[in-house]
Design a protein around this motif. Structure first.
Motif, PDB file in Angstrom:
ATOM      1  N   TYR A  54       1.701   9.485  -4.413  1.00 62.86           N
ATOM      2  CA  TYR A  54       0.619   8.840  -5.164  1.00 62.86           C
ATOM      3  C   TYR A  54      -0.640   8.782  -4.303  1.00 62.86           C
ATOM      4  N   TYR A  55      -0.453   8.398  -3.058  1.00 63.76           N
ATOM      5  CA  TYR A  55      -1.610   8.304  -2.161  1.00 63.76           C
ATOM      6  C   TYR A  55      -2.250   9.668  -1.955  1.00 63.76           C
ATOM      7  N   ASP A  56      -1.407  10.664  -1.786  1.00 63.08           N
ATOM      8  CA  ASP A  56      -1.913  12.015  -1.579  1.00 63.08           C
ATOM      9  C   ASP A  56      -2.753  12.467  -2.774  1.00 63.08           C
ATOM     10  N   GLU A  57      -2.307  12.097  -3.959  1.00 66.84           N
ATOM     11  CA  GLU A  57      -3.007  12.535  -5.165  1.00 66.84           C
ATOM     12  C   GLU A  57      -4.272  11.731  -5.442  1.00 66.84           C
ATOM     13  N   TYR A  58      -4.217  10.397  -5.195  1.00 64.11           N
ATOM     14  CA  TYR A  58      -5.327   9.532  -5.621  1.00 64.11           C
ATOM     15  C   TYR A  58      -6.091   8.857  -4.477  1.00 64.11           C
ATOM     16  N   GLN A  59      -5.599   8.976  -3.248  1.00 69.07           N
ATOM     17  CA  GLN A  59      -6.274   8.395  -2.078  1.00 69.07           C
ATOM     18  C   GLN A  59      -6.325   6.866  -2.076  1.00 69.07           C
ATOM     19  N   ILE A  60      -5.438   6.252  -2.853  1.00 67.87           N
ATOM     20  CA  ILE A  60      -5.284   4.797  -2.776  1.00 67.87           C
ATOM     21  C   ILE A  60      -3.802   4.446  -2.886  1.00 67.87           C
ATOM     22  N   ALA A  61      -3.472   3.258  -2.397  1.00 68.97           N
ATOM     23  CA  ALA A  61      -2.146   2.703  -2.652  1.00 68.97           C
ATOM     24  C   ALA A  61      -2.237   1.916  -3.955  1.00 68.97           C
ATOM     25  N   PRO A  62      -1.305   2.132  -4.882  1.00 71.55           N
ATOM     26  CA  PRO A  62      -1.441   1.495  -6.197  1.00 71.55           C
ATOM     27  C   PRO A  62      -1.156  -0.002  -6.157  1.00 71.55           C
ATOM     28  N   ALA A  63      -1.807  -0.739  -7.052  1.00 72.24           N
ATOM     29  CA  ALA A  63      -1.454  -2.142  -7.267  1.00 72.24           C
ATOM     30  C   ALA A  63      -0.039  -2.183  -7.847  1.00 72.24           C
ATOM     31  N   VAL A  66       0.496  -1.167 -11.420  1.00 74.95           N
ATOM     32  CA  VAL A  66       0.310   0.270 -11.634  1.00 74.95           C
ATOM     33  C   VAL A  66       1.503   1.044 -11.093  1.00 74.95           C
ATOM     34  N   THR A 107      -5.235  -1.876  -2.579  1.00 77.98           N
ATOM     35  CA  THR A 107      -6.528  -2.516  -2.854  1.00 77.98           C
ATOM     36  C   THR A 107      -6.323  -3.687  -3.802  1.00 77.98           C
ATOM     37  N   GLY A 108      -6.843  -4.835  -3.422  1.00 79.92           N
ATOM     38  CA  GLY A 108      -6.733  -5.991  -4.300  1.00 79.92           C
ATOM     39  C   GLY A 108      -5.582  -6.900  -3.966  1.00 79.92           C
TER      40      GLY A 108
ATOM     41  N   ILE B  33     -10.054  -3.685  -8.060  1.00 76.50           N
ATOM     42  CA  ILE B  33      -9.653  -5.088  -7.895  1.00 76.50           C
ATOM     43  C   ILE B  33      -9.827  -5.815  -9.221  1.00 76.50           C
ATOM     44  N   LYS B  72     -10.970  11.605  -5.854  1.00 74.72           N
ATOM     45  CA  LYS B  72      -9.621  11.672  -6.421  1.00 74.72           C
ATOM     46  C   LYS B  72      -9.215  10.349  -7.069  1.00 74.72           C
ATOM     47  N   THR B  73      -9.784   9.275  -6.553  1.00 78.63           N
ATOM     48  CA  THR B  73      -9.382   7.957  -7.035  1.00 78.63           C
ATOM     49  C   THR B  73      -9.838   7.707  -8.475  1.00 78.63           C
ATOM     50  N   TYR B  80      -4.825   2.334 -14.215  1.00 80.09           N
ATOM     51  CA  TYR B  80      -5.282   0.941 -14.135  1.00 80.09           C
ATOM     52  C   TYR B  80      -5.847   0.475 -15.486  1.00 80.09           C
TER      53      TYR B  80
END
Lengths: 110, 127, 100
Positions: A54-63, A66, A107-108, B33, B72-73, B80
């Protein structure tokens, strides 16, 4: 802060998340889990692997909300629910699993 | 943030290019957030803000500027439940861009439609 | 709706974009470097004079004076306001949109 893995010093932030994501390997995950008195099973690896993809694809750690939904989509409803994920990662599936996966805190998350 | 059960319309207005300043990334983090509060969220991209959505951003440490490629995000926003992305048509045309140049599906709006969208909001957050 | 513009029109298109999307009857407050757009004798004077037909335009006097400009240099029709007036404008309006 830092941890020792196979004779190498790996830097972490004050909450135990890796500073440099590229340093991650499975042994790091095992050692971080052992500090929480948890041994990583195939079910844990499945979530950790999912988070890294997921991180590789979107560059974030999901909440967590999600993550739960996305796991359900990929691995089925019996795994895409809070109960299953909290049993695997009692400190919070997103927070704890991300730490083992070498990702930043979602994030969050506070 | 709000009383429970009250759903307000939030519009995030993005008018800055990515990387040259922190606005674009900050906006995205606030959106992520804020998504936890389950409000009615829309994102608008105007002026250089449309550059945030440009495909094929290459920012790697090995061969680039060495920062996170957060374009990408935008593709994670759907997960979300942030699905209303609007782009100013004039800003696109001025920059020689079409929707095929963008990393996500968006709705193109003309001046009047964008003005209408803004008018409908309870809260407008500008970046 | 209240729109705020705090950038010089010579530096950025914030004011022009604001005018493109603001609805008839909206209020626009020029402050910080945005006040340069409120002055007579610049190449934006015509744009502002035209805009006054559709919008209530205000300018924050302390920012005019801080920049060595005089309130008698403000375009006819733009309303000079102080900080208290700024607060009143915000309080009266449903939403504020900042054009950065």
């Amino acid at each position: 802060m830092a941890i020792e893995v196979n004779g190498k010093t790996i830097e972490t932030d004050e909450e135990g998340y890796l500073i440099n994501l590229a340093e991650w390997n499975e042994d790091i995950a095992k050692i971080l889990a052992a500090e929480d008195e948890l041994s990583i099973t195939d079910n844990h690896w499945e979530v950790i692997k999912f988070l890294r993809d997921y991180y590789d694809e979107y560059q974030i750690a999901p909440a967590v909300r999600v993550l739960t939904k996305a796991i359900g989509k990929k691995l089925g409803p019996e795994k895409g629910n809070s109960k299953y994920l909290y049993e695997l990662f009692p400190y919070g599936p997103a927070k704890q699993a991300c730490r083992y996966a070498g990702l930043p805190k979602p994030t969050g998350c506070v | 943030m709000e009383e429970q059960g009250v759903i307000k319309k939030f519009l995030y207005v993005n008018r800055k290019a990515p990387y040259g300043s922190i606005y674009a990334l900050e906006s995205l983090e606030v959106v992520l957030i804020g998504a936890a509060f389950e409000q009615d969220i829309s994102l608008a991209f105007i002026d250089d803000g449309v550059y945030q959505l440009k495909k094929n951003q290459q920012t790697s440490v090995s061969s680039g500027i060495g920062v996170k490629d957060f374009s990408k995000t935008y593709r994670a926003l759907e997960g979300y439940d942030v699905e209303k992305l609007y782009v100013d048509n004039k800003s696109m045309e001025e920059r020689g861009l079409t929707v095929d140049d963008l990393i996500v599906d968006v709705q193109l709006l003309d001046d009047a439609q964008m003005a209408q969208l803004m008018e409908q909001q309870d809260v407008v957050l500008s970046f | 709706m209240l729109h705020t513009v705090n950038k010089s029109p010579f530096d950025r298109n914030s004011l022009e974009s604001c005018l493109r999307f603001a609805h008839q009857g909206h209020s626009i407050l020029l402050f910080e470097d945005g006040v340069y757009g409120a002055l007579k004798g610049t190449r934006f004077e015509t744009l502002l004079t035209e805009a006054l037909k559709s919008y209530n335009i205000y300018v924050l006097v302390p920012d005019i004076e801080a920049r060595g400009m005089r309130t008698d240099g403000i375009i006819e029709g733009i309303k000079p306001t102080d900080y208290a007036g700024f607060v009143d404008l915000v309080a009266q309006t449903k939403a504020v949109q900042a054009w950065l």
